[in-house]
Design a protein around this motif. Structure first.
Motif, short mmCIF file in Angstrom:
data_model
loop_
_atom_site.label_atom_id
_atom_site.label_comp_id
_atom_site.label_asym_id
_atom_site.label_seq_id
_atom_site.Cartn_x
_atom_site.Cartn_y
_atom_site.Cartn_z
N PHE A 384 0.84 -1.20 0.00
CA PHE A 384 0.00 0.00 0.00
C PHE A 384 0.87 1.25 0.00
N GLY A 385 1.95 1.25 0.80
CA GLY A 385 2.86 2.38 0.82
C GLY A 385 3.52 2.59 -0.53
N ASP A 386 3.92 1.50 -1.17
CA ASP A 386 4.52 1.59 -2.50
C ASP A 386 3.51 2.12 -3.52
N THR A 387 2.24 1.72 -3.36
CA THR A 387 1.19 2.19 -4.26
C THR A 387 0.98 3.69 -4.13
N MET A 388 0.96 4.18 -2.89
CA MET A 388 0.81 5.61 -2.66
C MET A 388 1.97 6.39 -3.29
N ASN A 389 3.18 5.86 -3.16
CA ASN A 389 4.35 6.51 -3.75
C ASN A 389 4.25 6.50 -5.28
N GLN A 390 3.76 5.39 -5.81
CA GLN A 390 3.60 5.25 -7.26
C GLN A 390 2.60 6.27 -7.81
N LEU A 391 1.61 6.63 -7.00
CA LEU A 391 0.50 7.46 -7.48
C LEU A 391 0.59 8.92 -7.04
N LYS A 392 1.72 9.33 -6.50
CA LYS A 392 1.78 10.69 -5.95
C LYS A 392 1.49 11.78 -6.99
N PHE A 393 2.04 11.64 -8.18
CA PHE A 393 1.77 12.66 -9.21
C PHE A 393 0.36 12.54 -9.80
N PRO A 394 -0.14 11.32 -10.06
CA PRO A 394 -1.54 11.23 -10.49
C PRO A 394 -2.53 11.80 -9.47
N ILE A 395 -2.23 11.67 -8.19
CA ILE A 395 -3.11 12.24 -7.16
C ILE A 395 -3.15 13.76 -7.30
N ILE A 396 -1.98 14.37 -7.50
CA ILE A 396 -1.92 15.83 -7.72
C ILE A 396 -2.73 16.20 -8.97
N THR A 397 -2.56 15.41 -10.02
CA THR A 397 -3.26 15.68 -11.28
C THR A 397 -4.77 15.64 -11.09
N ILE A 398 -5.26 14.58 -10.47
CA ILE A 398 -6.70 14.41 -10.31
C ILE A 398 -7.28 15.51 -9.42
N MET A 399 -6.59 15.85 -8.34
CA MET A 399 -7.08 16.90 -7.45
C MET A 399 -7.14 18.25 -8.16
N SER A 400 -6.11 18.56 -8.97
CA SER A 400 -6.11 19.84 -9.67
C SER A 400 -7.15 19.86 -10.80
N VAL A 401 -7.37 18.72 -11.43
CA VAL A 401 -8.40 18.63 -12.48
C VAL A 401 -9.78 18.90 -11.90
N LEU A 402 -10.06 18.33 -10.74
CA LEU A 402 -11.37 18.57 -10.11
C LEU A 402 -11.49 20.01 -9.63
N SER A 403 -10.38 20.61 -9.18
CA SER A 403 -10.40 22.03 -8.82
C SER A 403 -10.75 22.87 -10.05
N PHE A 404 -10.15 22.52 -11.18
CA PHE A 404 -10.42 23.18 -12.46
C PHE A 404 -11.91 23.07 -12.81
N ALA A 405 -12.47 21.87 -12.66
CA ALA A 405 -13.88 21.66 -13.00
C ALA A 405 -14.80 22.46 -12.08
N TYR A 406 -14.49 22.48 -10.80
CA TYR A 406 -15.35 23.17 -9.84
C TYR A 406 -15.38 24.68 -10.08
N ILE A 407 -14.20 25.27 -10.35
CA ILE A 407 -14.20 26.72 -10.52
C ILE A 407 -14.85 27.11 -11.85
N LEU A 408 -14.74 26.26 -12.87
CA LEU A 408 -15.45 26.52 -14.12
C LEU A 408 -16.96 26.52 -13.90
N ASN A 409 -17.43 25.58 -13.11
CA ASN A 409 -18.87 25.48 -12.84
C ASN A 409 -19.35 26.59 -11.91
N ASP A 410 -18.60 26.84 -10.83
CA ASP A 410 -19.04 27.82 -9.83
C ASP A 410 -18.97 29.25 -10.34
#
Length: 584
Positions: A384-410
């Protein structure tokens, strides 16, 4: 104090819409032209949206910052939670060595890459979309194909393209339920309309996938299998969506097409086995190399996943789990502080449904499988720890993408773009799927796209005297082909397929196919609106919205039954293992 969204801040709708499109164009520019890494591209787009929202649209900086924060939190949960759990489950099978057995068993069905893609990316992915959705299908199927030694770019690209036709009925019909609630049309009528559009796309999707892999000539070598896969899926999707309801089409069509294709392959084999040009030597298949018990044990994480996800999709189970494991609160400083153009406050309620979330179901399946595949929980924690390390950049990507979507909508930018498309008059049915496509591209979700645009689709169709169900259903149908290029989907696929940092290449792989399929759906919807009106379903005579997955049993009873099934299954595996040891 309530801030009202300005839908036409420049007093010229076309000009306002062009400015509103700039953050979307930033994503295209960064990924296609500059070939920027996914997390950088999404952060750039989010920054552009923030600047336009606060300057052109006059959104207070505080509200813009809160909107970005709300999107980031939603990006982590439930979206990232699904991806983390799905990749963790897959990594368990790799760590335990069981994936070697899975590869052998899959190759024993067929070593042909074209047929493996149909089974996993198309059929199994559709089943996962019908039960879980929200990124899990792409994450799991892409990881499986890469594990089967597919070329990573083809594996992830194929899974993105395949994860189109099931999206409208995804996650137990939730997108259609939302479209129904927003538009006022019945779920069954929308389900029927989509069920008379998407089966055509479903029928050709396996052929499209195989042609992407091997070209037209090589695809003709497996045409009988393609027809069985696409034909069985399309028929089952049509029948279920038109006569049962929106909850089951993906589940039934996904399982049914797997059964039909596997059965067909027992009687028919391609003349030649096709593999990738630069692939290593084919996996040697030794008959009876693994016992049935070993194969079942190796597949057990995915079998547990199927059982648990199916249970988690039941409305009574969701309700039970939400009662005992959900925190719900109004987002501080944001809830009801933004109003749409009509002055109606927009709620911002965050639901932390940590028990009923699809990611929790996937994680539970993985945890149950840990001892079955021969690992300790200490080893699983390391995985699980290795998985989290593997996904650190995708997590940043997904969080920023949803931030992008929310501000476009709001901020109202999404509404501005939608209103411009709605002003196309009699041609609007052609543009209706584009609206759904845009909504899914921005939000990554057909459900969210329907929540945004279903009412607009309904009102516009009524004004131009077109059956509203045509355009509302078109929002769902058009949205499905936007899924493959949504930055959220790209990030999920890149993470699962081992293509972190190569999101731009994956985006360029899929975007052409998204436009081709979107154009096909646009023409189809335009024909339905004016030429083939006989295909439009009539409103149901009663309020029944089709069959759901709820049998009437309380949620805790389903959970007990599921636990019992898993315990019995594990016991049978242990008995089989002990018997094998005794015989040897």
């Amino acid at each position: 104090m309530t801030w009202i969204q300005p839908v036409n801040p420049l007093r010229n709708l076309t000009l306002s819409a062009l400015v509103a499109m700039l953050p979307v164009l930033v994503i295209f520019w960064a990924l296609i032209i500059k070939k920027t890494k996914g997390y950088k591209a999404s952060l750039m787009a989010c920054g552009a949206a923030f600047i336009i929202a606060t300057t052109v649209y006059g959104m207070p900086v505080k509200l813009a910052a809160l909107s970005v924060s709300n999107g980031a939190i939603y990006g982590f949960f439930p979206i990232c939670w699904i991806v983390i759990s799905a990749v963790f489950l897959f990594n368990l099978t790799v760590k335990s060595g069981k994936f070697e057995i899975i590869k052998h068993s899959m190759a024993s069905i067929t070593a042909d890459r074209r047929l493996q893609a149909m089974l996993i990316a198309f059929s199994f992915g559709a089943f996962l979309e019908g039960t879980a959705g929200f990124g899990a299908p792409v994450a799991i199927t892409a990881a499986m194909l890469v594990g089967l030694e597919f070329d990573p770019m083809y594996a992830t690209g194929l899974c993105l393209v395949a994860n189109t036709v099931p999206v409208a009925f995804g996650s137990v019909g939730i997108p259609i339920a939302v479209a129904s609630q927003v538009s006022g049309l019945s779920e069954m009528q929308i389900s029927q309309m989509i069920g008379r559009t998407l089966p055509l796309l479903s029928f050709i999707t396996p052929l499209y996938l195989v042609m992407l892999m091997s070209g037209f000539k090589k695809s003709m070598e497996v045409l009988p299998a393609i027809l069985v896969s696409g034909g069985s899926f399309a028929i089952l999707q049509f029948v279920t969506s038109n006569f049962v309801g929106p909850a089951l089409p993906d589940i039934i069509a996904g399982i049914g097409s797997i059964i039909c294709l596997v059965t067909f392959l027992k009687f028919w084999k391609p003349a030649t086995i096709w593999r990738f040009a630069n692939e290593r030597s084919p996996l040697s298949i030794v008959r009876d190399r693994y016992t049935l018990n070993q194969v079942v044990t190796a597949w057990s994480p995915f079998l547990f996943l199927t059982v648990v996800i199916l249970t988690w999709g039941l409305p009574s189970v969701k309700e039970f789990l939400n009662v005992h494991g959900q925190l719900q609160f109004a987002f501080p400083g944001l809830n009801n502080t933004i109003a749409d153009a009509k002055g109606i406050p927009i709620p911002h309620i965050f639901k932390f449904n940590y028990l009923s979330a699809a990611g929790t179901a996937v994680l539970l399946a993985g945890l149950v499988a840990v001892p079955v595949v021969g690992l300790t929980y200490r080893q699983a924690l390391t995985v699980f720890g290795d998985t989290m390390n593997q996904l650190k950049f995708p997590i940043i990507t997904i969080m920023s993408v949803l931030s992008f979507a929310y501000i476009l909508n709001d901020s109202g930018m999404t509404t501005t773009i939608a209103l411009l498309l709605a002003n196309t008059g009699p041609l609007f049915p052609f543009f209706a799927p584009i609206l759904g496509w845009l909504g899914v591209f921005i939000t990554g979700s057909d459900t969210a796209s329907n929540a945004l645009f279903a009412k607009l689709q309904y009102v516009t169709a009524t004004n131009i005297q077109v059956a509203p169900v045509v355009t509302v259903a078109a929002n769902c149908s058009g949205g499905v082909v936007g899924k493959m290029i949504s930055p959220q989907s790209i990030a999920v696929a890149a993470a699962a397929g081992g293509l972190i940092g190569k999101e731009s290449s994956l985006f360029r792989f899929t975007i052409k196919h998204s436009f081709i399929l979107l154009f096909f759906i646009c023409l189809l919807v335009l024909a339905q609106a004016y030429l083939f009106k006989w295909i439009i379903p009539s409103p149901p005579a009663n309020k029944i919205n089709g069959v759901t997955l709820n049998s009437g049993l309380p949620g805790y009873v389903w959970l007990i039954l599921t636990a019992t099934i898993i315990v019995v299954f594990i016991s049978l595996i242990k008995i089989g293992t002990n018997k094998t040891r005794t015989e040897s």
